[in-house]
Design a protein around this motif. Structure first.
Motif, PDB file in Angstrom:
ATOM      1  N   LEU A  23       0.828  -1.207   0.000  1.00 51.20           N
ATOM      2  CA  LEU A  23       0.000   0.000   0.000  1.00 51.20           C
ATOM      3  C   LEU A  23       0.863   1.257   0.000  1.00 51.20           C
ATOM      4  O   LEU A  23       0.569   2.221  -0.725  1.00 51.20           O
ATOM      5  CB  LEU A  23      -0.936  -0.008   1.206  1.00 51.20           C
ATOM      6  CG  LEU A  23      -2.060  -1.045   1.160  1.00 51.20           C
ATOM      7  CD1 LEU A  23      -2.690  -1.205   2.536  1.00 51.20           C
ATOM      8  CD2 LEU A  23      -3.103  -0.676   0.112  1.00 51.20           C
ATOM      9  N   CYS A  24       1.921   1.258   0.782  1.00 51.20           N
ATOM     10  CA  CYS A  24       2.813   2.419   0.808  1.00 51.20           C
ATOM     11  C   CYS A  24       3.501   2.614  -0.534  1.00 51.20           C
ATOM     12  O   CYS A  24       3.653   3.739  -1.014  1.00 51.20           O
ATOM     13  CB  CYS A  24       3.848   2.264   1.920  1.00 51.20           C
ATOM     14  SG  CYS A  24       3.176   2.412   3.594  1.00 51.20           S
ATOM     15  N   ARG A  25       3.930   1.523  -1.153  1.00 46.00           N
ATOM     16  CA  ARG A  25       4.544   1.605  -2.482  1.00 46.00           C
ATOM     17  C   ARG A  25       3.528   2.130  -3.507  1.00 46.00           C
ATOM     18  O   ARG A  25       3.842   2.979  -4.342  1.00 46.00           O
ATOM     19  CB  ARG A  25       5.056   0.233  -2.908  1.00 46.00           C
ATOM     20  CG  ARG A  25       6.404  -0.139  -2.357  1.00 46.00           C
ATOM     21  CD  ARG A  25       7.518   0.594  -3.112  1.00 46.00           C
ATOM     22  NE  ARG A  25       8.826   0.126  -2.713  1.00 46.00           N
ATOM     23  CZ  ARG A  25       9.592   0.686  -1.792  1.00 46.00           C
ATOM     24  NH1 ARG A  25       9.148   1.763  -1.143  1.00 46.00           N
ATOM     25  NH2 ARG A  25      10.780   0.206  -1.516  1.00 46.00           N
ATOM     26  N   MET A  26       2.310   1.609  -3.473  1.00 43.72           N
ATOM     27  CA  MET A  26       1.282   2.035  -4.418  1.00 43.72           C
ATOM     28  C   MET A  26       0.961   3.514  -4.277  1.00 43.72           C
ATOM     29  O   MET A  26       0.704   4.198  -5.267  1.00 43.72           O
ATOM     30  CB  MET A  26       0.021   1.198  -4.211  1.00 43.72           C
ATOM     31  CG  MET A  26       0.153  -0.263  -4.603  1.00 43.72           C
ATOM     32  SD  MET A  26      -1.179  -1.287  -3.920  1.00 43.72           S
ATOM     33  CE  MET A  26      -2.605  -0.517  -4.666  1.00 43.72           C
ATOM     34  N   ALA A  27       0.959   4.004  -3.052  1.00 44.00           N
ATOM     35  CA  ALA A  27       0.639   5.409  -2.808  1.00 44.00           C
ATOM     36  C   ALA A  27       1.763   6.346  -3.232  1.00 44.00           C
ATOM     37  O   ALA A  27       1.550   7.545  -3.397  1.00 44.00           O
ATOM     38  CB  ALA A  27       0.318   5.616  -1.325  1.00 44.00           C
ATOM     39  N   GLY A  28       2.967   5.801  -3.396  1.00 45.10           N
ATOM     40  CA  GLY A  28       4.115   6.638  -3.725  1.00 45.10           C
ATOM     41  C   GLY A  28       4.744   7.292  -2.511  1.00 45.10           C
ATOM     42  O   GLY A  28       5.489   8.268  -2.654  1.00 45.10           O
ATOM     43  N   LEU A  29       4.478   6.742  -1.325  1.00 45.28           N
ATOM     44  CA  LEU A  29       5.044   7.292  -0.100  1.00 45.28           C
ATOM     45  C   LEU A  29       6.531   6.957  -0.017  1.00 45.28           C
ATOM     46  O   LEU A  29       6.926   5.810  -0.214  1.00 45.28           O
ATOM     47  CB  LEU A  29       4.313   6.714   1.111  1.00 45.28           C
ATOM     48  CG  LEU A  29       4.824   7.148   2.488  1.00 45.28           C
ATOM     49  CD1 LEU A  29       4.567   8.635   2.713  1.00 45.28           C
ATOM     50  CD2 LEU A  29       4.161   6.317   3.590  1.00 45.28           C
ATOM     51  N   ASP A  30       7.336   7.947   0.291  1.00 47.74           N
ATOM     52  CA  ASP A  30       8.760   7.733   0.533  1.00 47.74           C
ATOM     53  C   ASP A  30       8.918   7.332   1.995  1.00 47.74           C
ATOM     54  O   ASP A  30       8.671   8.136   2.889  1.00 47.74           O
ATOM     55  CB  ASP A  30       9.537   9.016   0.231  1.00 47.74           C
ATOM     56  CG  ASP A  30      11.043   8.829   0.360  1.00 47.74           C
ATOM     57  OD1 ASP A  30      11.496   7.673   0.441  1.00 47.74           O
ATOM     58  OD2 ASP A  30      11.754   9.860   0.397  1.00 47.74           O
ATOM     59  N   PHE A  31       9.312   6.100   2.243  1.00 47.41           N
ATOM     60  CA  PHE A  31       9.359   5.622   3.619  1.00 47.41           C
ATOM     61  C   PHE A  31      10.588   4.766   3.855  1.00 47.41           C
ATOM     62  O   PHE A  31      11.191   4.221   2.929  1.00 47.41           O
ATOM     63  CB  PHE A  31       8.092   4.821   3.973  1.00 47.41           C
ATOM     64  CG  PHE A  31       7.942   3.531   3.211  1.00 47.41           C
ATOM     65  CD1 PHE A  31       8.362   2.319   3.747  1.00 47.41           C
ATOM     66  CD2 PHE A  31       7.356   3.518   1.947  1.00 47.41           C
ATOM     67  CE1 PHE A  31       8.213   1.130   3.058  1.00 47.41           C
ATOM     68  CE2 PHE A  31       7.198   2.332   1.242  1.00 47.41           C
ATOM     69  CZ  PHE A  31       7.623   1.127   1.793  1.00 47.41           C
ATOM     70  N   THR A  32      10.938   4.648   5.125  1.00 50.17           N
ATOM     71  CA  THR A  32      12.028   3.790   5.563  1.00 50.17           C
ATOM     72  C   THR A  32      11.442   2.556   6.222  1.00 50.17           C
ATOM     73  O   THR A  32      10.493   2.653   6.997  1.00 50.17           O
ATOM     74  CB  THR A  32      12.934   4.534   6.565  1.00 50.17           C
ATOM     75  OG1 THR A  32      13.465   5.700   5.936  1.00 50.17           O
ATOM     76  CG2 THR A  32      14.073   3.646   7.050  1.00 50.17           C
ATOM     77  N   GLU A  33      12.005   1.386   5.902  1.00 47.15           N
ATOM     78  CA  GLU A  33      11.570   0.149   6.552  1.00 47.15           C
ATOM     79  C   GLU A  33      12.257  -0.011   7.898  1.00 47.15           C
ATOM     80  O   GLU A  33      13.447   0.237   8.026  1.00 47.15           O
ATOM     81  CB  GLU A  33      11.933  -1.061   5.692  1.00 47.15           C
ATOM     82  CG  GLU A  33      11.225  -1.135   4.373  1.00 47.15           C
ATOM     83  CD  GLU A  33      11.693  -2.345   3.562  1.00 47.15           C
ATOM     84  OE1 GLU A  33      12.349  -3.242   4.153  1.00 47.15           O
ATOM     85  OE2 GLU A  33      11.418  -2.386   2.352  1.00 47.15           O
ATOM     86  N   GLU A  34      11.497  -0.432   8.883  1.00 48.09           N
ATOM     87  CA  GLU A  34      12.053  -0.801  10.191  1.00 48.09           C
ATOM     88  C   GLU A  34      11.618  -2.229  10.474  1.00 48.09           C
ATOM     89  O   GLU A  34      10.434  -2.515  10.582  1.00 48.09           O
ATOM     90  CB  GLU A  34      11.555   0.147  11.277  1.00 48.09           C
ATOM     91  CG  GLU A  34      12.122  -0.140  12.647  1.00 48.09           C
ATOM     92  CD  GLU A  34      11.663   0.889  13.680  1.00 48.09           C
ATOM     93  OE1 GLU A  34      10.659   0.608  14.368  1.00 48.09           O
ATOM     94  OE2 GLU A  34      12.275   1.961  13.761  1.00 48.09           O
ATOM     95  N   MET A  35      12.579  -3.126  10.584  1.00 50.22           N
ATOM     96  CA  MET A  35      12.269  -4.540  10.755  1.00 50.22           C
ATOM     97  C   MET A  35      12.185  -4.914  12.229  1.00 50.22           C
ATOM     98  O   MET A  35      13.042  -4.530  13.026  1.00 50.22           O
ATOM     99  CB  MET A  35      13.344  -5.399  10.099  1.00 50.22           C
ATOM    100  CG  MET A  35      13.449  -5.221   8.594  1.00 50.22           C
ATOM    101  SD  MET A  35      12.047  -5.923   7.693  1.00 50.22           S
ATOM    102  CE  MET A  35      12.280  -7.671   8.009  1.00 50.22           C
ATOM    103  N   VAL A  36      11.153  -5.661  12.597  1.00 49.60           N
ATOM    104  CA  VAL A  36      11.081  -6.285  13.906  1.00 49.60           C
ATOM    105  C   VAL A  36      11.918  -7.561  13.857  1.00 49.60           C
ATOM    106  O   VAL A  36      11.768  -8.374  12.944  1.00 49.60           O
ATOM    107  CB  VAL A  36       9.625  -6.629  14.284  1.00 49.60           C
ATOM    108  CG1 VAL A  36       9.584  -7.438  15.572  1.00 49.60           C
ATOM    109  CG2 VAL A  36       8.814  -5.368  14.436  1.00 49.60           C
TER     110      VAL A  36
END
Length: 218
Positions: A23-36
């Motif tokens: 969903l974040c990719r589809m929206a075009g949001l620039d985001f950083t992944e944080e892994m649990v």
């Protein structure tokens, strides 16, 4: 725009993380992944107990914190209204919301019987009787959408929230060799060949093999 962080878990096993990430990719949001870190005993326990201290996926965007995949979808639709997360037509949009909600709240037997595992392939797999109605219901949903909108995605030429919600099911059907007709196989191919999905899969295959599958689907 404010910085964004998406907290996710194992790319190989976590279907809800996949949905939020798509969903974040589809929206075009620039985001950083944080892994649990699922190899950490405390983190594993919190995930298994659905502790509020580890909400996966969780999007932090400036002063906003939002978790739950459908809540993330609604938030992204509000801030990126032109991203096409939902169909423009009101009837199609309502249908998209309905089948997305159905996936969000149901199909428990399918989740239990066919857990997501992108690294695994089973040439034949016996699906227990409780999960078979879930499989058949998903086939009906997909056929109705493809009948109504012509594919290749569920609501036409472009992916929607519904495709993000059902993408993990496509991986499950391929992992466990679920029998589909040619049109539904083509839909699964469309999702698995979709650029964001291929990016996620590359990350899943690169995960260390010592990551232990959690005892519940999450």
């Amino acid at each position: 725009m404010a910085e964004a962080t998406l907290t996710i878990s194992s790319k190989n096993y976590s279907s809800w993380s996949l949905r939020g990430w798509l969903l974040c990719r589809m929206a075009g949001l620039d985001f950083t992944e944080e892994m649990v870190d699922t190899s950490d005993a405390t983190a594993r326990q919190e995930l298994l107990l659905l502790s509020p201290t580890v909400l996966v996926p969780r999007l932090i965007h400036g002063r906003v914190q939002v978790w739950d995949t459908l809540a993330i979808a609604q938030y992204l639709n509000e801030i990126f209204p032109n991203a096409g997360l939902y169909p423009e037509d009101i009837a199609a949009r309502s249908h998209c919301r309905s089948i997305s909600g159905e996936m969000h709240s149901g199909f428990y037997n399918l989740r239990s019987a066919l857990p997501m595992n992108l690294k695994a392939r089973h040439a034949s797999f016996k699906i227990f009787s409780g999960a078979r109605p879930d499989v058949e219901r998903i086939k009906v949903i997909w056929n109705e959408c493809l009948d109504g909108h012509g594919g290749p995605f569920l609501f036409g030429d472009n992916p929607s929230v519904a495709d993000a919600m059902y993408a993990p099911v496509c991986t499950r059907f391929r992992t466990y060799s679920v029998q589909l007709d040619d049109r539904l196989e083509a839909y699964v191919d469309t999702i698995l060949d979709w650029a964001p999905m291929k990016e996620w899969t590359e990350g899943a295959l690169a995960e260390p093999d010592e990551i232990v599958e959690l005892e519940v689907e999450f």
